[in-house]
Design an enzyme around this catalytic site. Structure first.
Site, mmCIF file in Angstrom:
data_model
loop_
_atom_site.group_PDB
_atom_site.id
_atom_site.type_symbol
_atom_site.label_atom_id
_atom_site.label_comp_id
_atom_site.label_asym_id
_atom_site.label_seq_id
_atom_site.Cartn_x
_atom_site.Cartn_y
_atom_site.Cartn_z
ATOM 1 N N GLU A 1 -14.241 22.091 -10.714
ATOM 2 C CA GLU A 1 -14.178 23.503 -9.884
ATOM 3 C C GLU A 1 -14.271 24.624 -11.310
ATOM 4 O O GLU A 1 -13.931 25.751 -10.852
ATOM 5 C CB GLU A 1 -13.167 23.618 -8.856
ATOM 6 C CG GLU A 1 -13.138 22.447 -7.906
ATOM 7 C CD GLU A 1 -12.051 23.066 -6.830
ATOM 8 O OE1 GLU A 1 -11.200 23.710 -6.985
ATOM 9 O OE2 GLU A 1 -12.408 22.253 -5.622
ATOM 10 N N SER B 1 -10.804 15.255 -2.923
ATOM 11 C CA SER B 1 -9.458 15.156 -2.244
ATOM 12 C C SER B 1 -9.686 14.987 -0.705
ATOM 13 O O SER B 1 -9.004 16.140 -0.342
ATOM 14 C CB SER B 1 -8.372 15.645 -2.930
ATOM 15 O OG SER B 1 -8.554 16.971 -2.922
ATOM 16 N N ASP C 1 -2.553 24.491 -5.657
ATOM 17 C CA ASP C 1 -2.976 23.271 -4.573
ATOM 18 C C ASP C 1 -2.265 21.927 -5.327
ATOM 19 O O ASP C 1 -3.039 21.415 -6.065
ATOM 20 C CB ASP C 1 -4.535 23.296 -4.411
ATOM 21 C CG ASP C 1 -4.672 22.341 -3.210
ATOM 22 O OD1 ASP C 1 -3.725 21.680 -2.779
ATOM 23 O OD2 ASP C 1 -5.761 21.982 -3.146
ATOM 24 N N HIS D 1 -14.177 26.595 -0.900
ATOM 25 C CA HIS D 1 -15.480 25.821 -1.264
ATOM 26 C C HIS D 1 -14.865 24.347 -1.220
ATOM 27 O O HIS D 1 -13.609 23.974 -1.050
ATOM 28 C CB HIS D 1 -15.772 26.040 -2.598
ATOM 29 C CG HIS D 1 -14.787 25.856 -3.724
ATOM 30 N ND1 HIS D 1 -15.132 25.692 -4.936
ATOM 31 C CD2 HIS D 1 -13.615 25.585 -3.507
ATOM 32 C CE1 HIS D 1 -13.771 25.590 -5.868
ATOM 33 N NE2 HIS D 1 -12.825 25.403 -4.742
ATOM 34 N N ARG D 2 -15.707 23.353 -1.475
ATOM 35 C CA ARG D 2 -15.516 21.854 -2.051
ATOM 36 C C ARG D 2 -15.495 21.800 -3.516
ATOM 37 O O ARG D 2 -16.272 22.433 -3.958
ATOM 38 C CB ARG D 2 -16.129 20.971 -1.174
ATOM 39 C CG ARG D 2 -16.190 20.955 0.132
ATOM 40 C CD ARG D 2 -14.775 20.926 0.889
ATOM 41 N NE ARG D 2 -13.647 19.697 0.514
ATOM 42 C CZ ARG D 2 -13.335 18.823 1.623
ATOM 43 N NH1 ARG D 2 -13.743 18.984 2.848
ATOM 44 N NH2 ARG D 2 -12.690 17.923 1.123
ATOM 45 N N SER D 3 -14.654 20.543 -4.060
ATOM 46 C CA SER D 3 -14.936 20.247 -5.401
ATOM 47 C C SER D 3 -16.518 19.950 -5.815
ATOM 48 O O SER D 3 -17.018 20.073 -6.898
ATOM 49 C CB SER D 3 -14.110 19.215 -5.561
ATOM 50 O OG SER D 3 -14.277 18.168 -4.856
ATOM 51 N N ASP E 1 -3.813 22.106 4.269
ATOM 52 C CA ASP E 1 -5.152 21.668 3.898
ATOM 53 C C ASP E 1 -5.465 20.236 4.533
ATOM 54 O O ASP E 1 -5.908 20.318 5.586
ATOM 55 C CB ASP E 1 -5.629 21.776 2.439
ATOM 56 C CG ASP E 1 -7.066 21.125 2.081
ATOM 57 O OD1 ASP E 1 -7.921 20.888 3.280
ATOM 58 O OD2 ASP E 1 -7.400 20.964 0.981
ATOM 59 N N LYS F 1 -11.055 30.766 -1.755
ATOM 60 C CA LYS F 1 -11.067 30.258 -2.856
ATOM 61 C C LYS F 1 -12.352 29.554 -3.260
ATOM 62 O O LYS F 1 -12.859 28.761 -2.317
ATOM 63 C CB LYS F 1 -9.786 29.126 -2.947
ATOM 64 C CG LYS F 1 -10.012 27.970 -2.418
ATOM 65 C CD LYS F 1 -8.755 27.042 -2.691
ATOM 66 C CE LYS F 1 -8.866 25.571 -2.114
ATOM 67 N NZ LYS F 1 -8.013 24.668 -2.437
ATOM 68 N N LYS G 1 -12.273 24.806 5.797
ATOM 69 C CA LYS G 1 -13.540 24.141 4.945
ATOM 70 C C LYS G 1 -14.454 23.682 5.989
ATOM 71 O O LYS G 1 -14.333 22.926 6.905
ATOM 72 C CB LYS G 1 -13.064 22.915 4.184
ATOM 73 C CG LYS G 1 -12.072 23.034 2.940
ATOM 74 C CD LYS G 1 -11.545 22.038 2.526
ATOM 75 C CE LYS G 1 -10.953 22.164 1.129
ATOM 76 N NZ LYS G 1 -9.939 20.907 0.800
ATOM 77 N N GLN H 1 -3.477 19.647 -8.532
ATOM 78 C CA GLN H 1 -4.731 19.546 -8.722
ATOM 79 C C GLN H 1 -5.321 21.026 -8.857
ATOM 80 O O GLN H 1 -6.452 20.973 -9.801
ATOM 81 C CB GLN H 1 -5.368 19.182 -7.217
ATOM 82 C CG GLN H 1 -6.727 19.137 -7.019
ATOM 83 C CD GLN H 1 -7.401 18.833 -5.844
ATOM 84 O OE1 GLN H 1 -7.219 17.639 -5.371
ATOM 85 N NE2 GLN H 1 -7.571 19.808 -4.711
ATOM 86 N N GLU H 2 -4.723 21.976 -8.516
ATOM 87 C CA GLU H 2 -5.485 23.305 -8.696
ATOM 88 C C GLU H 2 -4.544 24.531 -9.244
ATOM 89 O O GLU H 2 -3.305 24.544 -8.535
ATOM 90 C CB GLU H 2 -6.168 23.789 -7.660
ATOM 91 C CG GLU H 2 -7.020 22.678 -7.287
ATOM 92 C CD GLU H 2 -7.864 23.387 -5.792
ATOM 93 O OE1 GLU H 2 -7.513 24.380 -5.402
ATOM 94 O OE2 GLU H 2 -8.339 22.308 -5.219
ATOM 95 N N HIS I 1 -9.619 16.295 -9.998
ATOM 96 C CA HIS I 1 -10.687 17.088 -10.263
ATOM 97 C C HIS I 1 -10.764 16.981 -11.699
ATOM 98 O O HIS I 1 -11.814 17.864 -12.363
ATOM 99 C CB HIS I 1 -10.723 18.581 -9.689
ATOM 100 C CG HIS I 1 -10.677 18.752 -8.330
ATOM 101 N ND1 HIS I 1 -10.242 19.795 -7.699
ATOM 102 C CD2 HIS I 1 -11.182 17.773 -7.357
ATOM 103 C CE1 HIS I 1 -10.559 19.412 -6.600
ATOM 104 N NE2 HIS I 1 -11.174 18.505 -6.238
ATOM 105 N N GLU J 1 -0.303 25.198 -1.800
ATOM 106 C CA GLU J 1 -1.093 24.512 -0.881
ATOM 107 C C GLU J 1 -0.588 23.038 -1.079
ATOM 108 O O GLU J 1 -0.327 22.286 -2.064
ATOM 109 C CB GLU J 1 -2.651 24.436 -1.199
ATOM 110 C CG GLU J 1 -3.530 23.926 -0.431
ATOM 111 C CD GLU J 1 -4.839 24.204 -0.594
ATOM 112 O OE1 GLU J 1 -5.285 25.257 -1.267
ATOM 113 O OE2 GLU J 1 -5.685 23.235 -0.322
HETATM 114 P P1 PGA Z 1 -11.768 18.692 -2.483
HETATM 115 O O1 PGA Z 1 -10.816 19.631 -3.220
HETATM 116 O O2 PGA Z 1 -12.902 19.610 -2.280
HETATM 117 O O3 PGA Z 1 -11.911 17.839 -3.816
HETATM 118 O O4 PGA Z 1 -11.255 18.169 -1.207
HETATM 119 C C1 PGA Z 1 -10.333 20.951 -2.764
HETATM 120 C C2 PGA Z 1 -9.105 20.986 -2.094
HETATM 121 O O5 PGA Z 1 -7.986 20.264 -1.988
HETATM 122 O O6 PGA Z 1 -8.264 22.227 -1.623
HETATM 123 ZN ZN ZN Z 2 -6.413 21.556 -1.041
#
Ligand code: PGA
Ligand code: ZN
Length: 425
Positions: A201, A40, A238, A362-364, A309, A385, A334, A159-160, A151, A282
């Site tokens: 993740e 994302s 998030d 981190h990244r996914s 983000d 995270k 990131k 998403q999270e 994810h 987030e």
């Molecule tokens: P991504 O997701 O690594 O797939 O971009 C992580 C986030 O959105 O924080």
């Molecule tokens: Zn994010």
């Protein structure tokens, strides 16, 4: 001095090609780094250079690899590895574009990380110490235990869903509480008759219909594990709202609803009231919908952490605008969104100078590289995270934090051992 930088194509945790870089120094030191990759992604992230065409679905990184082995190697050969800023500046100038489109941020970042690591090795220092000096602390960690959005293939659009240990005596103590809650969550999901397969993740990806259902399960798991929601273990999410925002009608297509900004705000209001253990949110709105994002922060930012983000992409220019507009009160960090260690440090400094919290992420799509664990400690970034306590590419980061805590000691012990010549009487 740097004798050679060499890259090759390897694969990330989703089976997609990514860049690995080795740096060779004249003193015999060799160090490597591996580059992560998001799903994302924010529109304003530095460019991840991919080959295109049909081979490996166009995702190959052989052009980025060639840029490391050619132009970057030629430019860095003979330079000192200890001047990170100069190394990074040299690559930025060699690239010449505002978003690292020519050489690829994946090429540049791999070299930037590997040079830092090589420099640390050559000075016989751990990476966190080389980058951070002394007086370091372990971060507050956020663990994505239910995966939705891009994810996972389920009905959850947020998403999270993360948990974070509020009460803890050390990083290890907090992490053990997270592990206990994670295992209890698995049972709760099983007992409700859902699958316990994992998302990108490492969190569970049950095919629930709504985010509210996910939060209910999480609340139950925290309690069943023997903890008080909000007091012992708190929740963060998030939304990654860009992934359910429809550009054509300007509406949020969220779990069967079609909502405008105000309706989305009301939904969040309800969610935060129902689950007061949520302490951090987030990307509640689309990355270009700064207006509603600002409204969210104005309405909830006094009570919870609001993390940006996709709006800011670890870019100092965008973070400066976010600070001015009061977009958020925390910034996600990131390394591959901006592409060099030096620029990432600049963004962290800028955010912290303005009392914005920084959460390294981190990244996914990840690799076994634990760079961000050291980096978080080195920069005293308050938070990290790195996914669930599952899937090696996630757990390796936490295992690295356990190692670092072993080396530097938990805070109280450090204070106790501090030479104290002052007579207190
Ligand atoms: P991504 O997701 O690594 O797939 O971009 C992580 C986030 O959105 O924080
Ligand atoms: Zn994010």
């Amino acid at each position: 001095y740097i004798e050679q930088v060499r890259a090759m194509e390897i694969f990330d945790s989703r089976g997609n090609p990514t860049v690995e870089v080795h740096v060779y120094l004249s003193d015999g030191t060799v160090a490597k780094a591996e580059v992560p990759s998001g799903a994302s992604t924010g529109e304003k992230e530095a460019v991840e250079l991919r080959d295109g065409g049909s081979h490996l679905s166009g995702k190959g990184v052989t052009k980025a690899v060639a840029n490391v082995n050619g132009a970057i190697n030629d430019a860095l050969k003979g330079m000192s590895p200890y001047n990170q800023a100069k190394i990074d500046r040299t690559m930025i100038e060699l690239d010449g574009t505002p978003n690292k489109a020519k050489l690829g941020a994946n090429a540049i970042l791999g070299v930037s990380m590997a040079v830092a690591r090589a420099a640390a090795h050559s000075k016989h220092e751990p990476l966190y110490r080389y980058l951070g000096g002394c007086d370091l602390e372990l971060p507050q960690t956020f663990h994505n235990v239910i995966n939705g959005g891009k994810h996972a293939d389920n009905g959850i659009d947020i998403q999270e869903f993360m948990i974070t240990p509020v009460k803890k005596t050390s990083f290890r103590d907090g992490f053990e509480k997270i592990v206990n809650t994670y295992h209890t969550l698995k049972k709760v999901i099983e007992e409700a008759g859902f699958e316990t397969g994992l998302g990108d993740e490492g969190g569970f990806a049950p095919n629930l219909k709504s985010s509210e259902e996910a939060l209910k399960m999480l609340h139950e798991a925290i309690e069943k594990a023997g903890y008080k929601p909000g007091e012992d273990i708190a929740i963060a999410f998030d939304a990654a709202a860009s992934s359910f925002y429809n550009k054509e009608d300007g509406k949020y297509h969220f779990e069967g609803h079609v909502w405008d900004g105000d309706q989305m705000l009301d939904y969040y209001d309800k969610l935060l009231k129902e689950f007061p253990e949520i302490i951090s949110a987030e990307d509640p709105f689309d990355e270009n919908d700064w207006n509603n994002f600002e409204k969210f922060t104005a309405r909830f930012g006094k009570n919870i952490q609001v993390v940006a983000d996709d709006n800011v992409c670890t870019n100092p220019k965008l973070v400066r605008k976010a600070i001015k507009d009061k977009l958020c009160n925390a910034v996600l960090i990131k390394v591959n969104q901006i592409g060099t260690i030096t620029e990432t440090l600049e963004t962290i400094r800028l955010a912290r100078k303005n009392n914005f919290t920084t959460m390294v992420s981190h990244r996914s799509g990840e690799t076994g590289d634990t760079f961000i664990a050291d980096f978080t400690v080195a920069t005293n970034a308050a938070e990290l995270k790195s996914g669930a306590p599952a899937r090696s590419e996630r757990v390796e980061k936490y295992n690295r934090l356990l190692e670092i805590e072993n080396e530097i000691g938990v805070e109280d012990e450090r204070l106790a051992h501090f030479p104290n010549n002052i007579d207190m009487d």
